[in-house]
Design a protein around this motif. Structure first.
Motif, PDB file in Angstrom:
ATOM      1  N   SER A  67      -4.954  38.145  60.512  1.00 34.68           N
ATOM      2  CA  SER A  67      -6.335  37.887  60.883  1.00 34.68           C
ATOM      3  C   SER A  67      -6.518  37.960  62.395  1.00 34.68           C
ATOM      4  CB  SER A  67      -6.749  36.496  60.377  1.00 34.68           C
ATOM      5  OG  SER A  67      -8.120  36.300  60.587  1.00 34.68           O
ATOM      6  N   THR A  68      -7.751  38.135  62.836  1.00 27.66           N
ATOM      7  CA  THR A  68      -8.023  38.226  64.268  1.00 27.66           C
ATOM      8  C   THR A  68      -9.348  37.561  64.592  1.00 27.66           C
ATOM      9  OG1 THR A  68      -8.043  39.754  66.154  1.00 27.66           O
ATOM     10  CG2 THR A  68      -9.350  40.409  64.261  1.00 27.66           C
ATOM     11  N   ASP A  69      -9.471  37.024  65.799  1.00 27.74           N
ATOM     12  CA  ASP A  69     -10.744  36.515  66.301  1.00 27.74           C
ATOM     13  C   ASP A  69     -10.729  36.563  67.817  1.00 27.74           C
ATOM     14  OD1 ASP A  69     -12.978  35.783  64.769  1.00 27.74           O
ATOM     15  OD2 ASP A  69     -11.946  34.049  63.941  1.00 27.74           O
ATOM     16  N   SER A  70     -11.869  36.919  68.396  1.00 27.24           N
ATOM     17  CA  SER A  70     -12.025  36.831  69.842  1.00 27.24           C
ATOM     18  C   SER A  70     -12.893  35.617  70.139  1.00 27.24           C
ATOM     19  CB  SER A  70     -12.700  38.088  70.386  1.00 27.24           C
ATOM     20  OG  SER A  70     -11.898  39.212  70.158  1.00 27.24           O
ATOM     21  N   TYR A  71     -12.585  34.941  71.230  1.00 29.87           N
ATOM     22  CA  TYR A  71     -13.297  33.726  71.607  1.00 29.87           C
ATOM     23  C   TYR A  71     -13.984  33.956  72.941  1.00 29.87           C
ATOM     24  CZ  TYR A  71     -10.854  32.109  67.630  1.00 29.87           C
ATOM     25  OH  TYR A  71     -10.408  32.012  66.336  1.00 29.87           O
ATOM     26  N   VAL A  72     -15.310  33.766  72.948  1.00 29.13           N
ATOM     27  CA  VAL A  72     -16.111  34.051  74.145  1.00 29.13           C
ATOM     28  C   VAL A  72     -16.977  32.832  74.465  1.00 29.13           C
ATOM     29  CG1 VAL A  72     -16.123  36.530  73.690  1.00 29.13           C
ATOM     30  CG2 VAL A  72     -17.980  35.126  72.775  1.00 29.13           C
ATOM     31  N   ASP A  94      -8.291  30.751  60.053  1.00 36.81           N
ATOM     32  CA  ASP A  94      -8.592  31.979  59.295  1.00 36.81           C
ATOM     33  C   ASP A  94      -7.433  32.334  58.363  1.00 36.81           C
ATOM     34  OD1 ASP A  94     -11.125  32.376  60.287  1.00 36.81           O
ATOM     35  OD2 ASP A  94     -10.531  33.858  61.790  1.00 36.81           O
ATOM     36  N   ASN A 157      -8.500  36.662  72.805  1.00 40.77           N
ATOM     37  CA  ASN A 157      -8.316  37.079  71.418  1.00 40.77           C
ATOM     38  C   ASN A 157      -7.005  36.507  70.914  1.00 40.77           C
ATOM     39  OD1 ASN A 157      -6.846  38.978  69.393  1.00 40.77           O
ATOM     40  ND2 ASN A 157      -9.008  39.433  69.135  1.00 40.77           N
ATOM     41  N   SER A 159      -4.684  36.908  67.382  1.00 43.92           N
ATOM     42  CA  SER A 159      -4.485  37.433  66.042  1.00 43.92           C
ATOM     43  C   SER A 159      -3.291  36.688  65.493  1.00 43.92           C
ATOM     44  CB  SER A 159      -4.233  38.936  66.076  1.00 43.92           C
ATOM     45  OG  SER A 159      -5.339  39.592  66.670  1.00 43.92           O
ATOM     46  N   GLY A 160      -3.165  36.678  64.184  1.00 41.70           N
ATOM     47  CA  GLY A 160      -2.072  35.896  63.639  1.00 41.70           C
ATOM     48  C   GLY A 160      -1.602  36.412  62.307  1.00 41.70           C
ATOM     49  N   CYS A 351     -18.296  30.288  69.954  1.00 39.78           N
ATOM     50  CA  CYS A 351     -16.848  30.316  69.726  1.00 39.78           C
ATOM     51  C   CYS A 351     -16.258  31.581  70.335  1.00 39.78           C
ATOM     52  CB  CYS A 351     -16.502  30.219  68.242  1.00 39.78           C
ATOM     53  SG  CYS A 351     -17.092  31.564  67.248  1.00 39.78           S
TER      54      CYS A 351
ATOM     55  N   ASP B  54     -11.412  36.185  55.427  1.00 39.72           N
ATOM     56  CA  ASP B  54     -11.140  35.853  56.827  1.00 39.72           C
ATOM     57  C   ASP B  54      -9.930  36.597  57.374  1.00 39.72           C
ATOM     58  OD1 ASP B  54     -13.230  34.001  57.310  1.00 39.72           O
ATOM     59  OD2 ASP B  54     -12.175  32.518  56.117  1.00 39.72           O
ATOM     60  N   GLY B  55      -9.168  37.189  56.504  1.00 40.49           N
ATOM     61  CA  GLY B  55      -8.001  37.950  56.929  1.00 40.49           C
ATOM     62  C   GLY B  55      -7.622  38.889  55.804  1.00 40.49           C
ATOM     63  N   PHE B  66       4.865  43.124  65.496  1.00 46.64           N
ATOM     64  CA  PHE B  66       3.510  42.581  65.665  1.00 46.64           C
ATOM     65  C   PHE B  66       3.185  42.710  67.147  1.00 46.64           C
ATOM     66  CE2 PHE B  66       1.212  38.192  65.873  1.00 46.64           C
ATOM     67  CZ  PHE B  66      -0.033  38.784  65.710  1.00 46.64           C
ATOM     68  N   THR B 140      -8.844  44.116  59.185  1.00 50.31           N
ATOM     69  CA  THR B 140      -9.547  42.852  59.448  1.00 50.31           C
ATOM     70  C   THR B 140     -10.175  42.961  60.829  1.00 50.31           C
ATOM     71  OG1 THR B 140      -9.309  40.429  59.349  1.00 50.31           O
ATOM     72  CG2 THR B 140      -7.524  41.638  60.419  1.00 50.31           C
ATOM     73  N   ASP B 142     -13.418  41.332  63.866  1.00 51.66           N
ATOM     74  CA  ASP B 142     -14.262  40.263  64.395  1.00 51.66           C
ATOM     75  C   ASP B 142     -15.230  40.896  65.387  1.00 51.66           C
ATOM     76  OD1 ASP B 142     -15.026  37.511  65.095  1.00 51.66           O
ATOM     77  OD2 ASP B 142     -14.019  37.926  66.999  1.00 51.66           O
ATOM     78  N   LYS B 144     -18.035  39.907  68.354  1.00 54.48           N
ATOM     79  CA  LYS B 144     -18.749  38.964  69.207  1.00 54.48           C
ATOM     80  C   LYS B 144     -19.678  39.759  70.116  1.00 54.48           C
ATOM     81  CE  LYS B 144     -16.615  35.008  68.144  1.00 54.48           C
ATOM     82  NZ  LYS B 144     -15.531  35.433  67.292  1.00 54.48           N
ATOM     83  N   SER B 159      -4.855  44.400  67.375  1.00 53.09           N
ATOM     84  CA  SER B 159      -3.513  43.902  67.135  1.00 53.09           C
ATOM     85  C   SER B 159      -3.003  44.689  65.942  1.00 53.09           C
ATOM     86  CB  SER B 159      -3.528  42.407  66.856  1.00 53.09           C
ATOM     87  OG  SER B 159      -4.079  41.715  67.957  1.00 53.09           O
TER      88      SER B 159
END
Lengths: 351, 351
Positions: A67-72, A94, A157, A159-160, A351, B54-55, B66, B140, B142, B144, B159
C-alpha cells in the motif's frame, strides 16, 4: 500519553554544521549523504536499511499486501502528533485494513528548501517512535528537496508491505445482509484537531488527533475471529460517511447506521456543531470500521474494547438487503437520511 | 522511437465535466472518485488495481526487493519523456539494480491545484506505456491535491516490489580487486536534456533524456551470468562519479576508470563543455553501472550490446586494491584525478 510530548528529549539532535535543509541536501551527492549520515540512518537503524542499496531485499511468505500514501498535511505539527507519525500510522493502517501484518515501510521525503533541521529532526523522531510502536521497520527511502515555497515544509510518502494474516479473508464480496458494522473508537477527532490548530480555534476541551497504529488490534481480532470478519476500512479523508457509501456501492447492498450509537466525545461533537460540520464526514486517523458476521458481534466488540485503540468501540448499524448501494443514517429523533461521499473538500490537506 | 511522441493519440482523454484539477479532487470523497473513475482506473487497469481496497494483495515467492522514489522534476514534460514515464522507469530500475524482476508498483500523486486535466492525462498515458514496456502493473495508489503554488504541477512517488532473480547475488561485499566496471550506455543525456529545456538552450543536435526501463537487460544478463555480476547501480542524481565514489567507500576498495572509455554522444559532450559541466556528475535515467568478474567482461559487454538499452555499453575501468575508498579517473592526456560525490547541487529537481 507519553508518545505525544517531548519525544525529542530522548533522541536529541546531533550537532550539525548546518541549521536548515538546502537544495543541495536533495542532490543525491555529498550533502544528501551528510544529511543521512548525521543521524537519519542512526535514528531508524536496522539491518535492511544499513545495506544502503537502491532497495531492500527480504522475504515475505505467503500472501502479502502492498500500500502507499502521501502525506501533505498542514500544519506538520498538530495536537496529538506530527506528519511523521501520521505517515507511519497511515500506511500501517492501510495494510492492516487488508488483513495484513505490516512489516516494512519505505519513506520518501519531499522537503522544502529552508526547512529548519530541528523541525526535520522532530519529524524523524516521530517516525522512529511510530515505527517502533507499530512494530515495523523503515527499510528504504528517498530524499528530494524542492525550492522554497514549493512545498509546505515537508511532504512524506510512505509505502509498506506486510504478510496477510493466515486467517484473514477480507473482501467486500464477503459482506452479506445481516452483517454488523462496528466502529473502533470515537470519530472525527483528527479533522477537528487539525482545523482547530489551523484556524487558531480554542475549544473548552483539548482536542487531539487520534493518529495511532491499528495493526495490533487488527491482529488480535483476526487471531480470534478469522473469516468472521468480512471487511476492515479506515475512515480517513471523507470520514465514516464516505467509507460506508463506498462499501454500499461496492457490495451492492444497503447499509443502515444509527446516529445515537456513533461514538464521539462531547468536545468533538460540540466543536463540530460550532463549525457546522457533520462528524460523519470528518477525517479520522486512528479508527477503523469492521463489518463482521452478526454471530460474533458481541465478542468482537468486547475483545476490541480491551485494546488500546478500541476502548470506545461499538456497533453502529448493519448491512441490509433493502436499498442496495445506499447507506442510510437513522437520526436520533426519527427521520433517516442518505449518506454520500464527501461532495467537495471539507478541509484540504488533512493528511 | 515511437514511445516518445503522440502517446495520447492512442489513448485520447475521455470527455469530462472539468478541465482542471481542484482541491476537491484530493478530498478522498466524491470528486476523487470521479477523477479516478473517469479514466485513471481504466487506463491502468488490472485485476489487483480493480479490487480498489486500501492496498493490493498478491504473492511473491522467495526473496523480494522493495524500493521507493519521489519525482519532483521540473519541467514535467521534457525532451524524451515526462514525469510519469520517469517515475515508472526510475523505480523499475531501482528494483533491477537489486537484481530483482520488478512486478508491482504503487503510484502516489501530489497534484497542484489547477493542473490542467489534459496535462495530467498525458502524464497518466506516459505511466501506462512505461509500465507496459517494463512489464509491471500499477496495483495501488493515492491522490493528494495541494494549493496552487505549493507544487510544480505534480510530484509523483512510485514504490515497487519484485522478485529477486534466483541467480542474483548482488552486494557491494562481493566486489573484489580486478573486477571490471561496465557502463551500459551513453552518459549524461538526462541531465543535459532537462537543463536545455529548462534554460531554453538550443544545441545543434536534439538531446533527449535517456529515461528507459533497464529491467529486461538486467534479467538477460542475470540469466546468463548470475553470480559473476557483483553489483548493479544506476547513476541518476550525482552521476557516474557520485556512484563510483559511493561504491569505493562502501567496498573499501579503489576504483579506476579511464576518461577515454566513457561512452558519450558528441552532442552531449559539446553541451557539457559549453555549460561547464563534467558529464561524470550529470544525471542519467537509463544507464546502469555493473561491476563484474573480470572473467566474464567481454561476454557481458557483448550480450549487453545486443539489448535495446545497451548498444553503447563498454568497460570503463576496474576495481583495484590500491587507494581504497577512492575512485580515480585517468585523463585522456595523462594525469588522474580523484572523483568525489557531487559536492553541491548541480541542477536541482532533475528527477
Amino acid at each position: 500519553m507519553e508518545k505525544k510530548y517531548n519525544m525529542t528529549l530522548s533522541c536529541p539532535m546531533p550537532k550539525l554544521d548546518f541549521d536548515v535543509i538546502t537544495l543541495g541536501h536533495g542532490s543525491g551527492g555529498l550533502l544528501t549523504h551528510k544529511l543521512l549520515e548525521t543521524g537519519v540512518f542512526d535514528l531508524l537503524k536496522n539491518d535492511l536499511l544499513d545495506a544502503k542499496h537502491d532497495g531492500a531485499v527480504f522475504e515475505i511468505e505467503g500472501k502479502m499486501a502492498f500500500s502507499t500514501d502521501s502525506y501533505v498535511i498542514t500544519p506538520i505539527f498538530f495536537p496529538g502528533g506530527n506528519i511523521g507519525e501520521l505517515a507511519v500510522n497511515g500506511t500501517v493502517n492501510d495494510l492492516a485494513m487488508c488483513g495484513a501484518l505490516p512489516k516494512y515501510l519505505s519513506l520518501g521525503f519531499i522537503i522544502e528548501e529552508g526547512l529548519p533541521m530541528e523541525e526535520f529532526w522532530e519529524v524523524l523522531v516521530g517516525i522512529k517512535f511510530a515505527a517502533e510502536r507499530a512494530g515495523v521497520q523503515i527499510v528504504t527511502g528517498d530524499t528530494k528537496v524542492v525550492d522554497k515555497g514549493k512545498a509546505d515544509k515537508i511532504y512524506i510518502n510512505t509505502s509498506g508491505v506486510g504478510a496477510v494474516h493466515p486467517k484473514a479473508n477480507i473482501s467486500v464480496n464477503n459482506i452479506k445482509a445481516g452483517d454488523k458494522i462496528i466502529v473502533s473508537g470515537n470519530i472525527a477527532s483528527h479533522g477537528i484537531a487539525i482545523m482547530s490548530k489551523r484556524e487558531n480555534l480554542e475549544f473548552e476541551s483539548d482536542i487531539e488527533s487520534d493518529t495511532a497504529a491499528l495493526n495490533h488490534a487488527v491482529k488480535t481480532l483476526l487471531d480470534q475471529f478469522g473469516e468472521g470478519i468480512h471487511l476492515f476500512r479506515d475512515p480517513t479523508r471523507g470520514g465514516v460517511a464516505t467509507v460506508l457509501t463506498e462499501i454500499a456501492e461496492q457490495a451492492e447492498l444497503g447499509i443502515e447506521i444509527n446516529q445515537r450509537d456513533l461514538p464521539i466525545t462531547e468536545g468533538v461533537e460540540g466543536a463540530c456543531e460550532m463549525l457546522g460540520l457533520d462528524p460523519l464526514y470528518v477525517a479520522n486517523e486512528g479508527v477503523f470500521i469492521a463489518i463482521v458476521d452478526a454471530k460474533i458481534e458481541k465478542e468482537f466488540v468486547d475483545l476490541l474494547r480491551q485494546q488500546d485503540v478500541g476502548a470506545n468501540a461499538c456497533c453502529i448499524g448493519e448491512v441490509v438487503g433493502d436499498h442496495p448501494k445506499k447507506a442510510l443514517n437513522n437520526g436520533i429523533i426519527g427521520g433517516r437520511r442518505v449518506l454520500n461521499m464527501l461532495p467537495g473538500e471539507q478541509l484540504p490537506r488533512i493528511c
